[in-house]
Structures are given as structure tokens and as C-alpha cells.
Scaffold this motif. Structure first.
Motif, PDB file in Angstrom:
ATOM      1  N   CYS A   1       0.788  -1.101  -0.069  1.00 36.54           N
ATOM      2  CA  CYS A   1      -0.044   0.191   0.048  1.00 36.54           C
ATOM      3  C   CYS A   1       0.916   1.308   0.211  1.00 36.54           C
ATOM      4  O   CYS A   1       1.616   1.683   1.067  1.00 36.54           O
TER       5      CYS A   1
ATOM      6  N   MET B   1       0.594  -6.536   6.735  1.00 34.73           N
ATOM      7  CA  MET B   1      -0.786  -6.268   6.077  1.00 34.73           C
ATOM      8  C   MET B   1      -1.517  -7.500   5.947  1.00 34.73           C
ATOM      9  O   MET B   1      -0.979  -8.385   5.844  1.00 34.73           O
TER      10      MET B   1
ATOM     11  N   LEU C   1     -10.354   5.745  16.929  1.00 32.74           N
ATOM     12  CA  LEU C   1      -9.617   4.557  17.395  1.00 32.74           C
ATOM     13  C   LEU C   1      -9.682   3.279  16.420  1.00 32.74           C
ATOM     14  O   LEU C   1      -8.669   2.883  16.089  1.00 32.74           O
TER      15      LEU C   1
ATOM     16  N   LEU D   1     -10.304   3.400  13.237  1.00 31.28           N
ATOM     17  CA  LEU D   1      -9.292   3.656  12.116  1.00 31.28           C
ATOM     18  C   LEU D   1      -7.827   3.526  12.240  1.00 31.28           C
ATOM     19  O   LEU D   1      -7.258   3.039  11.553  1.00 31.28           O
ATOM     20  N   ASN D   2      -7.445   4.086  13.441  1.00 29.12           N
ATOM     21  CA  ASN D   2      -6.123   4.084  13.628  1.00 29.12           C
ATOM     22  C   ASN D   2      -5.550   3.053  14.399  1.00 29.12           C
ATOM     23  O   ASN D   2      -4.105   2.857  14.472  1.00 29.12           O
ATOM     24  N   ARG D   3      -6.216   2.390  15.455  1.00 26.92           N
ATOM     25  CA  ARG D   3      -5.586   1.456  16.293  1.00 26.92           C
ATOM     26  C   ARG D   3      -6.128   0.141  16.089  1.00 26.92           C
ATOM     27  O   ARG D   3      -5.973  -0.626  16.839  1.00 26.92           O
ATOM     28  N   HIS D   4      -7.135  -0.151  15.097  1.00 27.67           N
ATOM     29  CA  HIS D   4      -7.629  -1.299  14.923  1.00 27.67           C
ATOM     30  C   HIS D   4      -7.656  -1.804  13.795  1.00 27.67           C
ATOM     31  O   HIS D   4      -7.110  -1.493  12.761  1.00 27.67           O
ATOM     32  N   LYS D   5      -7.516  -3.406  13.585  1.00 29.70           N
ATOM     33  CA  LYS D   5      -7.328  -4.094  12.680  1.00 29.70           C
ATOM     34  C   LYS D   5      -8.146  -3.683  11.275  1.00 29.70           C
ATOM     35  O   LYS D   5      -7.777  -3.487   9.936  1.00 29.70           O
TER      36      LYS D   5
ATOM     37  N   ALA E   1      -7.499  -0.453   9.679  1.00 24.06           N
ATOM     38  CA  ALA E   1      -6.178  -0.825   8.806  1.00 24.06           C
ATOM     39  C   ALA E   1      -6.903  -1.420   7.354  1.00 24.06           C
ATOM     40  O   ALA E   1      -6.316  -1.012   6.125  1.00 24.06           O
ATOM     41  N   TYR E   2      -7.705  -2.308   7.365  1.00 16.58           N
ATOM     42  CA  TYR E   2      -8.080  -3.112   6.108  1.00 16.58           C
ATOM     43  C   TYR E   2      -8.748  -1.787   5.435  1.00 16.58           C
ATOM     44  O   TYR E   2      -8.728  -2.008   4.288  1.00 16.58           O
TER      45      TYR E   2
ATOM     46  N   TYR F   1      -8.174   1.144   5.021  1.00 16.90           N
ATOM     47  CA  TYR F   1      -7.105   2.038   4.312  1.00 16.90           C
ATOM     48  C   TYR F   1      -6.474   1.065   3.344  1.00 16.90           C
ATOM     49  O   TYR F   1      -6.224   1.570   2.112  1.00 16.90           O
ATOM     50  N   TYR F   2      -6.104  -0.121   3.558  1.00 17.78           N
ATOM     51  CA  TYR F   2      -5.477  -0.929   2.581  1.00 17.78           C
ATOM     52  C   TYR F   2      -6.433  -1.253   1.284  1.00 17.78           C
ATOM     53  O   TYR F   2      -5.958  -1.132   0.131  1.00 17.78           O
TER      54      TYR F   2
ATOM     55  N   ALA G   1      -4.782  -5.891  -1.269  1.00 22.84           N
ATOM     56  CA  ALA G   1      -5.367  -6.354  -0.154  1.00 22.84           C
ATOM     57  C   ALA G   1      -6.152  -7.510  -0.356  1.00 22.84           C
ATOM     58  O   ALA G   1      -5.944  -8.589   0.749  1.00 22.84           O
TER      59      ALA G   1
ATOM     60  N   VAL H   1      -3.188 -10.651  -0.313  1.00 24.07           N
ATOM     61  CA  VAL H   1      -2.883 -11.058   0.944  1.00 24.07           C
ATOM     62  C   VAL H   1      -3.738 -11.476   1.793  1.00 24.07           C
ATOM     63  O   VAL H   1      -3.355 -12.037   2.952  1.00 24.07           O
ATOM     64  N   GLY H   2      -4.991 -11.746   1.371  1.00 24.65           N
ATOM     65  CA  GLY H   2      -6.026 -12.336   2.193  1.00 24.65           C
ATOM     66  C   GLY H   2      -7.042 -11.514   2.818  1.00 24.65           C
ATOM     67  O   GLY H   2      -8.012 -12.134   3.790  1.00 24.65           O
ATOM     68  N   ILE H   3      -7.064 -10.230   2.727  1.00 24.06           N
ATOM     69  CA  ILE H   3      -8.114  -9.502   3.386  1.00 24.06           C
ATOM     70  C   ILE H   3      -9.454  -9.440   2.798  1.00 24.06           C
ATOM     71  O   ILE H   3      -9.438  -9.686   1.304  1.00 24.06           O
TER      72      ILE H   3
END
Lengths: 273, 333
Positions: free
Chosen positions: A94, A105, B183, B185-189, B192-193, B195-196, B204, B207-209
Motif C-alpha cells: 500500500c 498487512m 480509534l 481507523l487508527n488503532r484497530h485491524k 487498517a483494512y 485503508y488498505y 489487499a 494478501v487475504g483481506i
């Protein structure tokens, strides 16, 4: 059982996309601590094979053994858990996100309720980048991926294998679209993986990039394995001679047939259901 | 000092939007110091800005993921209407709140299925659902408003749109919800997804999201928070009217974009969205407070949006030049 002595053993894999047979009875083996180069022209089926080994595609026929166990329904997530990392030609990064986020990731370290363990992820990223000798170049693990040149971006992807202690690293055209100097960096990272006892598969259409780092070659042509050689049996010239002959006639010159490990390729087309 | 400098360096966009906000405030203050030293001006601002900010929070997730939602303005009306009916029929406000959250969630999930599973482009798909839900509101209410005046001075009204230590309750709710969104958006899985998916959806996936599920969740979340915002609007004005929510559609999107989340996705911040919403409402409050015609609001809105976007473009351009230099230097090593 023969399957158990290999890290990856893909047996008689068939994959079709519509009427196109992308892989036609391909058998592929990977031993512990060896690096295998998969070479062949564009459209030979290299990437399809790798996507099957990583669980992105499901084979239409054939068996896939990983560490001796049969996996009929492999998914990328499962492959990750089994210690396989895929480093793709289209960089799976990313661009706007930090190096540590990219390394972790989809496999983030989380604490209670799924919250991220940021400090630990940063620490572990830093360690892996240090081992690859990357950290001094990219300043910090907070650097966004798009601040890095192509070679270092591949380095970040390769460091995923170190962070998760993967046993198998699949590198799909890792040197694509890189300058000469950048290619050298990537090859250096691949060598380091080998020194750390990892197995690897490196795909490339460029034999000059594959030759220096691998132990064995598998040559694909039109979805079939046409040749398999130990590196010690061939020099670079022989290999380029073979590749040229395949491109022109589709066959391996007879003088190499003695050292060719590939089982006689099944010339029959798989019948289409 | 060095810490402050690196903080500014890392959060340039947010610092810029905060700067624009302060400048605007200063201008208003100089023009009408009397109004802007009066606490009522701020109470007025804080009591209306939640209606812009709340839907914009969920929208920030959606825009970061490179999608868009236009239907939330209609879902606001659906939420308000659901509450009004359940509350009227059962007399239970709690049941009404639960019902509106569920209906909002379903409406949002419907968008999610359309976009994530059926692969309808979100711009078109949510224009469709925007008309659909607005139409449902018109059909059900017959085009008439519904009064909520009986709810005045009840505990429900106090909890959601009363005041606490002089601060409008709906603003306190908004701050709390903003913190939760930050929280996640910035600190949780999950964040992160989000954003990716916006930054490199193909990666994304590889890698398996589970990109489809993540999209389904963020659209559902937006439906729920929009319904809640619609409920707050109705509650604070004491009425549900068929066009409720309409004015927030472009305003909330503008809040997200002014806040530094580009429509191209991949990056963006909750803080920016919060400031963006606050700024748009400051303009409205400010212009009314200094006694100029309300027609000027749109003019100033336009100017501020353009200034904010120019500032962002300049910052990004500078960033890109820096990236190019670094990249070239690294490649040459």
C-alpha cells in the motif's frame, strides 16, 4: 510417502480459464532449503502455477501437498499460516502506508478486541529490515512505501518472510521493471533468504536474473513442464540455448535430454469437459 | 521543539485545516467581536454541527476505501421517521432508538451488498438507493411532517439533544463517536483494512483481506450513523419532515474532502473530517451572527472549500516532489 519429503508437492495440476488450458498436468516439487527457478516465456503458466501454490486459484484437477499434507481447498490465509509468503510482481504494497504496516498487512499482531500492537509490530519490522540490511537505507519503519525505490519495495515484501519466519517464499517476477542496480539488490535479498535456510521459488522470464540465485530450474512452456535441470549440470549459455530452442521449436535440444529431470511431458491435451 | 516540528511535518494536512479554521474564526471575531464573545454563538454552532459531522464520519471510511455514499441523506430521514412511528405507536423511546439503528443498519447493508457483492459502482448504486429511501419516506408519511413536540422535556430529549454543563448533548455524543471512529481507523485491524482496500485493493485481496466483507461493514456502519444523525435532527427541531437530511448530503461530503480525505481514497483522517464539518458550520453560524444576508453562506462555503483544496494540492505536490527525490536517490545507490 514421496509427498512427505517435499515442502511443496503439486501433482498433475490442471487449470483452465474458459477454453484456455493454462496448466496441463504440471508436477512441481520443492525441497527444503532449495531455491527453484521457474522460467518460461510470457503465458507459459508460471504465474498461474504460483497462484495455485498460494491458494489464489483453485486447480481444476490435481493434488497439492504442503509439508506432506494434502490441501484441496487452499486459501491465501491458509497458505500464510503454513508458512508460505508470496511476493508478487504487482507489488502487494500500500503506497501511502508505512513500511511496518505493509509488512504486517492482513497479518497484524493484535491484542484485546482486535486492537493493533503497534509498538511490537514496529520492533519486529525493524529487526527484519536490519537483518536484510535495509533499515539504514529507508530511515525508519514509519516511512511510507512510496518513498522507496522499486528494489527496496521488493526488499520490504521479502522482509515479510523473515518477520513471519516463513519457510517458503514465492517470488513472482521480483525483478520486473527494475533497473540493473535494483535487480542486484533483490537478488542479494534472495540469497540472504537461502542463507537463512528458507526454501524459495523464483519465477522470471529473465534467466539472467534467475541463474545466479537458484539450485534448480523448471522450464514451463504452454502450460507444461518441458524441462527440469540442476544448475550444476548447466551453465548460463546452455540455459539460454535451451530457452531459445524452446521459443523457436517448442522443444529442448536432444543433447540435453540426458540431464533433463522432467518426466516425459504428456503430449496429450487434457480433454475439456 | 523538535517533537513539535516532526508532529507538524507528519500531520501537515490536519495542521493546515486547523489553521484555516482558526483564520476563519479570527475573521469572524474581528468583524463581530460582540457575537463571537457570546457563548450562545458557540452553543448554536455546537448544537447544529453534529448533523454534518456524524454522517461524515462514516463517509470518511467509505471515501478512504475509494467508494462513495450519497444515500445517507435519505437514510437520515428514514431513521427519523422510524423513530417517530415506533415512539408514537409504542410510547417507548428506547424501542424507537433501537429500531432506527436497526433500520439504518439494514439500509446501509443493502448499499453494501449492492456495491461489494453485486459490484454496482457506488456512485450510481447509492444514487439509486438515495431516491429509493427518499421515496419510501414520502410514501409512508404521505408527504406530511410528523410532530415530535410531545417528546420535549422528556429524558430522551435531554439525553440526546439537551445540554450538559452548558454543552449541547448532541455535540458530546458526536465527540464520543468521533473518538470511537478514530480509534477503529487508527488503532484497530478493521481500520487498517479500510485503508488498505482504498490504497491498493488488489494487494489487499492478494494478501487475504476479505474486501467484500469490509465494504459491507463500512456501508452498514454509515447507514446506522446516518439514521442516528437524522434522529438527532428531528429530535432537536421537534419534527420529522420528508426532506429531512437533504442539505447534509453535499455538506458532509464537503466536510470529508475539506478534512483532507481525497476522493481517490487510501488516506484520510477522522480529525480532518471533524474539523471540516465544524468549519462549514462555523461559516454558517458566523455569517448569520455578523448579520450579513444568509445568501452569503454558499459564497463563503465555496471560497473556503476551494482554498482548502488548493492548500491540500500544494501540500501533496510538495510531498510528491520529496518522494521523487528520495526514490531517485535510493535507486542510484
Amino acid at each position: 510417502m514421496v509427498e512427505e519429503s517435499y515442502v511443496i508437492y503439486a501433482k498433475n495440476i490442471v487449470k483452465r480459464f474458459g477454453n484456455i488450458v493454462a496448466l496441463n498436468n504440471v508436477t512441481f516439487k520443492l525441497r527444503k532449503k532449495e531455491i527453484v527457478g521457474v522460467v518460461g516465456d510470457n503465458g507459459a503458466g508460471k504465474s498461474t502455477l504460483m497462484k495455485i501454490l498460494f491458494g489464489i486459484h483453485k486447480p481444476d484437477r490435481g493434488e497439492l501437498y504442503i509439508k506432506g499434507k494434502l490441501y484441496p481447498e487452499l486459501t491465501p490465509k491458509k497458505a500464510y499460516e503454513l508458512g508460505i509468503v508470496l511476493i508478487h510482481q504487482e507489488r502487494t504494497l500500500c503506497p501511502h502506508h508505512s513500511v511496518w504496516r505493509n509488512i504486517f498487512m492482513a497479518r497484524e499482531l493484535t491484542g484485546r478486541f482486535g486492537f493493533l500492537k503497534i509498538d511490537e509490530m514496529k520492533k519486529r519490522s525493524e529487526k527484519a529490515l536490519q537483518e536484510l540490511g535495509l533499515i539504514s537505507r529507508i530511515e525508519s519503519v514509519d516511512t511510507p512505501a512510496n518513498y522507496l525505490s522499486g528494489g527496496y519495495q521488493q526488499g520490504v515484501q521479502i522482509s515479510r518472510a523473515l518477520v513471519f519466519d516463513a519457510d517458503v517464499v514465492i517470488l513472482d517476477e521480483p525483478t520486473n521493471a527494475l533497473s540493473l542496480k535494483e535487480v542486484q539488490k533483490v537478488l542479494e535479498y534472495v540469497k540472504q533468504l537461502k542463507e537463512r535456510g528458507k526454501s524459495g521459488i523464483m519465477i522470471s522470464h529473465n534467466i539472467y536474473h534467475v541463474y545466479p540465485v537458484v539450485d534448480r530450474f523448471v522450464i514451463l512452456n504452454k502450460g507444461m513442464v518441458v524441462g527440469e535441470f540442476w544448475k550444476k549440470d548447466l551453465n548460463l549459455e546452455d540455459l539460454s540455448h535451451i530457452m531459445l530452442s524452446i521459443a523457436e521449436t517448442g522443444k529442448i535440444p536432444p543433447e540435453y535430454s540426458k540431464i533433463n529431470l522432467a518426466e516425459k511431458p504428456d503430449s496429450k491435451e487434457v480433454e475439456i469437459k | 521543539m523538535k517533537n513539535i516540528k516532526s508532529f507538524i511535518e507528519r500531520h501537515k494536512l490536519q495542521v493546515a485545516i486547523f489553521g484555516i479554521f482558526l483564520t476563519l474564526w479570527l475573521i469572524f471575531y474581528i468583524v463581530n467581536p460582540y457575537a463571537f464573545s457570546n457563548p450562545y454563538t458557540y452553543t448554536a454552532l455546537l448544537s447544529v454541527t453534529p448533523f454534518t459531522i456524524l454522517p461524515a464520519l462514516g463517509l470518511t471510511y467509505i471515501i478512504i476505501a475509494t467508494e462513495v455514499d450519497l444515500s445517507f441523506s435519505s437514510i437520515m430521514a428514514v431513521g427519523a421517521m422510524t423513530f417517530a412511528y415506533i415512539w408514537q405507536d409504542t410510547g417507548s423511546a428506547l424501542l424507537g432508538v433501537i429500531a432506527l439503528l436497526v433500520v439504518g443498519l439494514i439500509a446501509g447493508a443493502f448499499n453494501g451488498i449492492l456495491i461489494a457483492k453485486l459490484k454496482v459502482p457506488s456512485l450510481i448504486g447509492t444514487i439509486g438507493t438515495m431516491f429509493f429511501w427518499r421515496g419510501i419516506v414520502l410514501v409512508v408519511t404521505g408527504g406530511y411532517g410528523m410532530s415530535l413536540h410531545k417528546i420535549e422535556n422528556t429524558y430522551v430529549q435531554k439525553i440526546f439533544v439537551g445540554t450538559f454543563l452548558g454543552i449541547p448533548s448532541q455535540f458530546i455524543w458526536t465527540v464520543l463517536i468521533t473518538i470511537v471512529f478514530w480509534l477503529i481507523l487508527n488503532r484497530h485491524k478493521f481500520g487498517a483494512y479500510v485503508y488498505y482496500i482504498g490504497d491498493n485493493r488488489l494487494a489487499a485481496k492478494m494478501v487475504g483481506i476479505n474486501t467484500e466483507r469490509t465494504l459491507l461493514y463500512i456501508f452498514s456502519l454509515e447507514g446506522m450513523i446516518a439514521a442516528f444523525a437524522g434522529f438527532l435532527v428531528a429530535l432537536s427541531l421537534g419534527t420529522v419532515w420528508p426532506a429531512l437530511g437533504d442539505i447534509y448530503m453535499l455538506k458532509s461530503i464537503a466536510a470529508v474532502v475539506i478534512g483532507g480525505t481525497p476522493l481517490t481514497g487510501g488516506v484520510g483522517t477522522i480529525f480532518g473530517t471533524f474539523m471540516g464539518g465544524l468549519m462549514l458550520d462555523l461559516i454558517e453560524t458566523g455569517i448569520l451572527a455578523i448579520g450579513v444576508s444568509g445568501f452569503w453562506i454558499k459564497v463563503v462555503d465555496g471560497v473556503v472549500i476551494v482554498i482548502a483544496l488548493i492548500a491540500q494540492a500544494l501540500i501533496r505536490e510538495g510531498e510528491l516532489a520529496k518522494i521523487r527525490r528520495k526514490k531517485e536517490a535510493l535507486a542510484k545507490e
